[in-house]
Design an enzyme around this catalytic site. Sequence first.
Site, PDB file in Angstrom:
ATOM      1  N   ASN A  41      -7.416 -45.747   4.601  1.00 61.48           N
ATOM      2  CA  ASN A  41      -8.021 -45.185   4.141  1.00 61.48           C
ATOM      3  C   ASN A  41      -9.462 -46.260   3.236  1.00 61.48           C
ATOM      4  O   ASN A  41      -8.868 -47.525   3.069  1.00 61.48           O
ATOM      5  CB  ASN A  41      -7.204 -45.121   2.697  1.00 61.48           C
ATOM      6  CG  ASN A  41      -7.899 -44.729   1.645  1.00 61.48           C
ATOM      7  OD1 ASN A  41      -8.903 -44.309   0.749  1.00 61.48           O
ATOM      8  ND2 ASN A  41      -6.931 -44.527   0.530  1.00 61.48           N
ATOM      9  N   CYS A  49     -11.945 -43.778  -4.935  1.00 58.68           N
ATOM     10  CA  CYS A  49     -12.346 -43.251  -4.001  1.00 58.68           C
ATOM     11  C   CYS A  49     -12.462 -41.560  -3.947  1.00 58.68           C
ATOM     12  O   CYS A  49     -13.247 -40.764  -2.846  1.00 58.68           O
ATOM     13  CB  CYS A  49     -10.040 -42.602  -2.977  1.00 58.68           C
ATOM     14  SG  CYS A  49      -9.425 -43.858  -3.212  1.00 58.68           S
ATOM     15  N   HIS A  96     -11.346 -36.617   1.723  1.00 51.61           N
ATOM     16  CA  HIS A  96     -11.148 -38.340   1.649  1.00 51.61           C
ATOM     17  C   HIS A  96      -9.991 -38.837   2.854  1.00 51.61           C
ATOM     18  O   HIS A  96      -8.213 -37.598   2.861  1.00 51.61           O
ATOM     19  CB  HIS A  96     -10.969 -37.749  -0.067  1.00 51.61           C
ATOM     20  CG  HIS A  96     -10.512 -39.989  -0.004  1.00 51.61           C
ATOM     21  ND1 HIS A  96     -11.253 -40.928   0.338  1.00 51.61           N
ATOM     22  CD2 HIS A  96      -8.982 -40.439  -0.522  1.00 51.61           C
ATOM     23  CE1 HIS A  96     -10.072 -42.434   0.330  1.00 51.61           C
ATOM     24  NE2 HIS A  96      -8.798 -41.686  -0.521  1.00 51.61           N
TER      25      HIS A  96
END
Length: 325
Positions: free
Chosen positions: A282, A115, A252
């Site tokens: 996500n 990520c 993020h």
Amino acid sequence: MAVIRSVIRGVGAYLPKRVLTNADLAKIVDTSDDWIVERTGIRERHIAADGEMTSDLGIAAAKKALVRAGIDPVDIDLVICATATPDRTFPATAVRIQQGLGVTKGAAFDVQAVCSGFVYALTIADNFIKSGQFKRAVVVGAETFSRILDWEDRTTCVLFGDGAGAVVLEAQSQIGTREDRGILASRIRSDGRFEDLLYVDGGPSSTKTVGHLRMNGREVFRHAVQKISGVIEETLVMTGYAPDEIDLYVPHQANQRILDGVLRKLGVPAEKIVVTLDRHGNTSAASIPLALNQAFEDHRINEGSLVLMEAMGGGFTWGAVLARW
């Protein structure tokens, strides 16, 4: 004294056509819309079509970024793709993006920091540009996380989606102050002691399989707020800016509770943060450029805007980049 800065010339994004809602998920796993929204803030996510690969998503996003930048692909000399879901073990997904864009010079390679990948990739591209080795770069974050999910595990399969975003960076001479355009500061970190809290249980040298994503959500959350807040503060110290002087935070998109926790710790008002989590889920390395693109299209970013991007991912890896648009 004049310095070279990596200026963001264009941004683009691509989302697969298929939308998977929480109601859709409730039909295949023991969950509900209320359960997912309360714990994550996610309402829907996009899922790549059969045969649609990470490189396809990345190429589409990069093409849009190049058009907005007004830069021809032949003038690009660096392509970096941040991804944890490459098309193949090798070659790098970046070389397939390079070929798909018609870029024929320079270098192309992948960055794997999960990520945090886009933050890592931006930092790497910036350092190459500042060194004078490359003049123009396409930095892509692209993922097809739907391919590594255990669709019987409701604690993970509800969280992730597919997508891609990209930016075009160009070397420009600036006067060398914090008022410059371009990337002003960045910090990247990692700590392998926590690798077993967020990982995929497969790989070429371990199981000879792709494997599935596994996560200890409670422990990840515990570390996330502290580590993200810390690296943001470190990055701001490099330029002397205070948290309230940043025009827009582009984090993020992992979990709404993490976003809220970082905001509280830094004392940043909610209107200064970009949130796409509810619509995208996500998307790992793609989440920051997707959110950046959304902010651009919503006219929340203008020339001169101070934008701070931050992320934390498996490894653990984490980092932040501060740029003036």
